[in-house]
Design an enzyme around this catalytic site. Structure first.
Site, short mmCIF file in Angstrom:
data_model
loop_
_atom_site.label_atom_id
_atom_site.label_comp_id
_atom_site.label_asym_id
_atom_site.label_seq_id
_atom_site.Cartn_x
_atom_site.Cartn_y
_atom_site.Cartn_z
N HIS A 220 -1.41 8.53 39.02
CA HIS A 220 0.05 8.33 38.99
C HIS A 220 0.29 6.88 38.59
O HIS A 220 0.57 6.01 39.41
CB HIS A 220 0.67 8.63 40.36
CG HIS A 220 2.14 8.29 40.42
ND1 HIS A 220 3.07 8.91 39.63
CD2 HIS A 220 2.82 7.39 41.16
CE1 HIS A 220 4.26 8.39 39.87
NE2 HIS A 220 4.14 7.46 40.80
N GLN B 25 14.25 4.39 51.22
CA GLN B 25 15.02 5.11 50.20
C GLN B 25 14.61 6.56 50.02
O GLN B 25 15.46 7.45 50.03
CB GLN B 25 14.76 4.44 48.85
CG GLN B 25 15.47 3.19 48.59
CD GLN B 25 15.58 3.12 47.07
OE1 GLN B 25 16.54 3.64 46.51
NE2 GLN B 25 14.57 2.56 46.44
N ARG C 99 9.04 15.44 35.43
CA ARG C 99 9.55 14.64 34.30
C ARG C 99 9.10 15.26 32.98
O ARG C 99 9.88 15.33 32.02
CB ARG C 99 9.03 13.20 34.41
CG ARG C 99 9.69 12.40 35.53
CD ARG C 99 8.93 11.12 35.83
NE ARG C 99 9.66 10.28 36.77
CZ ARG C 99 9.15 9.27 37.44
NH1 ARG C 99 7.87 8.94 37.28
NH2 ARG C 99 9.89 8.56 38.26
N VAL D 265 2.59 9.65 49.02
CA VAL D 265 3.60 9.28 48.02
C VAL D 265 3.55 7.77 47.75
O VAL D 265 3.72 7.32 46.62
CB VAL D 265 5.01 9.70 48.52
CG1 VAL D 265 6.11 9.23 47.58
CG2 VAL D 265 5.09 11.22 48.70
N GLY D 266 3.29 6.99 48.81
CA GLY D 266 3.27 5.53 48.69
C GLY D 266 2.26 5.08 47.64
O GLY D 266 1.14 5.59 47.59
N ASP E 123 8.73 4.68 61.20
CA ASP E 123 8.94 3.49 60.36
C ASP E 123 8.50 2.27 61.16
O ASP E 123 8.04 2.40 62.31
CB ASP E 123 10.40 3.38 59.87
CG ASP E 123 10.46 2.71 58.49
OD1 ASP E 123 10.08 1.52 58.41
OD2 ASP E 123 10.84 3.36 57.51
N ALA F 276 10.48 6.70 56.92
CA ALA F 276 11.68 7.57 56.92
C ALA F 276 12.98 6.78 56.87
O ALA F 276 14.03 7.34 56.56
CB ALA F 276 11.65 8.48 58.13
N ASN G 239 -0.73 -2.32 50.29
CA ASN G 239 -0.52 -0.97 50.83
C ASN G 239 -1.77 -0.27 51.32
O ASN G 239 -1.68 0.62 52.18
CB ASN G 239 0.18 -0.09 49.78
CG ASN G 239 1.65 -0.45 49.63
OD1 ASN G 239 2.21 -1.14 50.49
ND2 ASN G 239 2.29 0.00 48.56
N ASP H 263 5.84 13.27 38.08
CA ASP H 263 5.47 13.16 36.66
C ASP H 263 5.53 14.54 36.00
O ASP H 263 5.98 14.69 34.87
CB ASP H 263 4.06 12.57 36.54
CG ASP H 263 3.90 11.33 37.39
OD1 ASP H 263 4.47 10.30 37.04
OD2 ASP H 263 3.24 11.40 38.45
N1 NAD Z 1 4.05 9.01 43.92
C1 NAD Z 1 5.27 8.91 43.40
O1 NAD Z 1 5.63 9.65 42.46
C2 NAD Z 1 6.27 7.90 43.92
C3 NAD Z 1 7.61 7.99 43.52
C4 NAD Z 1 8.53 7.05 44.01
C5 NAD Z 1 8.11 6.05 44.88
N2 NAD Z 1 6.81 6.01 45.27
C6 NAD Z 1 6.34 5.01 46.25
O2 NAD Z 1 6.79 5.42 47.55
C7 NAD Z 1 6.82 4.27 48.41
C8 NAD Z 1 8.15 4.22 49.17
O3 NAD Z 1 9.21 4.01 48.28
P1 NAD Z 1 10.71 3.75 48.81
O4 NAD Z 1 11.55 3.60 47.61
O5 NAD Z 1 11.07 4.77 49.84
O6 NAD Z 1 10.52 2.33 49.51
P2 NAD Z 1 11.45 1.65 50.62
O7 NAD Z 1 11.04 0.22 50.68
O8 NAD Z 1 12.88 2.00 50.41
O9 NAD Z 1 10.97 2.38 51.95
C9 NAD Z 1 9.68 2.24 52.45
C10 NAD Z 1 9.77 2.36 53.96
O10 NAD Z 1 8.45 2.40 54.46
C11 NAD Z 1 8.43 1.61 55.64
N3 NAD Z 1 7.04 1.25 55.94
C12 NAD Z 1 6.30 0.27 55.39
N4 NAD Z 1 5.08 0.24 55.96
C13 NAD Z 1 5.05 1.23 56.87
C14 NAD Z 1 4.07 1.71 57.79
N5 NAD Z 1 2.88 1.13 57.89
N6 NAD Z 1 4.39 2.77 58.57
C15 NAD Z 1 5.60 3.35 58.48
N7 NAD Z 1 6.57 2.95 57.66
C16 NAD Z 1 6.31 1.90 56.85
C17 NAD Z 1 9.35 0.44 55.35
O11 NAD Z 1 9.78 -0.19 56.53
C18 NAD Z 1 10.49 1.16 54.61
O12 NAD Z 1 11.48 1.63 55.49
C19 NAD Z 1 6.57 3.08 47.49
O13 NAD Z 1 5.20 2.69 47.57
C20 NAD Z 1 6.90 3.62 46.11
O14 NAD Z 1 6.27 2.89 45.09
C21 NAD Z 1 5.88 6.92 44.81
O1 LMR Z 2 7.48 3.70 39.34
C1 LMR Z 2 7.43 3.43 40.54
O2 LMR Z 2 7.00 2.36 40.97
C2 LMR Z 2 7.94 4.43 41.53
C3 LMR Z 2 7.33 5.77 41.33
O3 LMR Z 2 5.93 5.72 41.36
C4 LMR Z 2 7.85 6.48 40.11
O4 LMR Z 2 7.04 7.02 39.36
O5 LMR Z 2 9.08 6.54 39.94
#
Ligand code: NAD
Ligand code: LMR
Length: 338
Positions: A188, A15, A163, A129-130, A42, A12, A105, A160
């Site tokens: 994804h 970003q 998009r 999401v991660g 977090d 949380a 991850n 997606d």
């Molecule tokens: N599925 C999708 O469409 C999609 C879209 C965008 C981003 N993502 C993914 O979402 C994830 C997060 O992106 P972001 O831009 O917010 O990244 P970010 O680095 O800005 O934020 C991630 C946060 O997660 C925290 N974190 C890491 N490990 C943790 C844990 N074990 N427990 C709790 N918190 C933890 C970090 O400290 C950080 O604050 C990434 O893996 C990114 O690739 C997926």
């Molecule tokens: O592309 C990435 O790594 C972030 C996310 O999965 C996205 O689709 O924007």
């Protein structure tokens, strides 16, 4: 008073988290009448900035937000939750594929699967999401079983899907609301198959299929697919960070539809455990067209869609990638002694 929904957002302080928590807190997901207790998790080194997010949420003075916790302890965060938005994970940087994040991850999702089993309600619904989202969801579900059924786990392909809607709307010269039933099949990742063969567009007051509305088959079978597949990388190239606002919006769309149901005749894309539909091996977390029943709040994979050889070939490629990712993740989990 309606009982509050307890919703957890991991990562949380990151970003996506920053855009996501406000949307949940102000009623965009569960509705304007539904009280929400927001739990934010977090890592300990982010405790201070997480506390800042909590202070901002308090300062928003939101009638729907009846509780907000900023935690760095996984067990406490998963306690009695109804919904889990599992965002916290490392994002990719320029030049990487999402599966390059697997080793870093997947351990997070093994641990959180166990925490779900130990501390969450058996009815908890989960969106991962991660990245790599499908495979992380697979691992999370595996370690949460049997307490939490596999059908409660999903990975996000709604971004997606959104998009694809946006690309079709722009090309057909209509607004987003005039396009429905695009499908994201598979992972994804850049092997996903964005498919508009069954999509409908309302144009000039008439509902027509997307191929008629766009009137450019070469675009729909070529550039369109590659734009959607590579959109994440294109955002990273420009922003130097991965998509966050649009990802948060998509996570809200996903859980809102799961919570309230889809509209009659509408389907959405959601990565869910395969039941063997369309020849996809059982158990893989695979993005399908789904419909959600408003009464039971259960998803169902849309059946009986015709797939031509082009579609079958694309689905095979993304299936193969997911099988490889699954096997690699299982191996990494066995090796990670935790
Ligand atoms: N599925 C999708 O469409 C999609 C879209 C965008 C981003 N993502 C993914 O979402 C994830 C997060 O992106 P972001 O831009 O917010 O990244 P970010 O680095 O800005 O934020 C991630 C946060 O997660 C925290 N974190 C890491 N490990 C943790 C844990 N074990 N427990 C709790 N918190 C933890 C970090 O400290 C950080 O604050 C990434 O893996 C990114 O690739 C997926
Ligand atoms: O592309 C990435 O790594 C972030 C996310 O999965 C996205 O689709 O924007």
């Amino acid at each position: 008073m309606v009982a509050p929904i307890r919703a957890l957002v991991t990562g949380a302080a990151g970003q996506i988290g920053y855009s996501l928590v406000i949307e949940i807190a102000k009623g965009d997901v569960f509705g304007p009448e539904q009280p929400v207790e927001l739990v934010m998790l977090d890592l300990p080194f982010c405790a201070q900035s997480l506390d800042g997010v909590k202070m901002e949420l308090q300062d928003c003075a939101l009638p729907t937000l009846v509780g907000v916790e900023a935690l760095t302890d996984e067990a406490a965060a998963f306690k009695n939750i109804d919904y889990a938005f599992l965002v916290g994970a490392m994002p990719r940087r320029e030049g990487m594929e999402r599966k390059d994040l697997l080793a870093a991850n997947v351990k997070i999702f093994k641990s959180q699967g166990k925490s779900l089993a130990e501390h969450a309600k058996p009815t908890t619904k989960v969106i991962v999401v991660g990245n790599p989202a499908n495979t992380n969801a697979f691992i999370c579900a595996k370690y949460a079983a049997p307490k939490i059924p596999a059908e409660n786990f999903s990975a996000m392909t709604r971004l997606d899907h959104n998009r694809a809607l946006a690309q079709v709307a722009a090309k057909a010269g209509v607004t987003i609301g005039a396009v429905k039933n695009v499908i994201i099949w598979g992972n994804h990742s850049s092997t996903q198959f964005p498919d508009v063969r069954h999509a409908k567009v309302t144009k000039d007051g008439k509902e027509v299929d997307a191929y008629t509305a766009v009137n450019d088959n070469a675009f729909l079978q070529g550039e369109f697919i590659s734009i959607v597949q590579k959109r994440g990388a294109a955002i990273i190239e420009r922003r130097k960070f991965s998509s966050a606002m649009s990802a948060a919006k998509a996570a809200c769309d996903h859980i809102r539809d799961w919570h309230v149901g889809t509209q009659p005749g509408q389907f959405i894309s959601m990565a869910v455990p395969s039941d063997g539909s369309y020849g996809v091996p059982q158990g893989l977390i695979f993005s399908f067209p789904v419909q959600i029943c408003p009464d039971t709040k259960k998803w169902k994979i849309v059946q009986g869609l015709e797939l031509d050889e082009f579609a079958k070939g694309k689905i095979d490629v993304t299936t193969k990638e997911l099988i490889e990712e699954r096997d690699e993740a299982l191996k990494a989990c066995e090796e990670a002694n935790m």
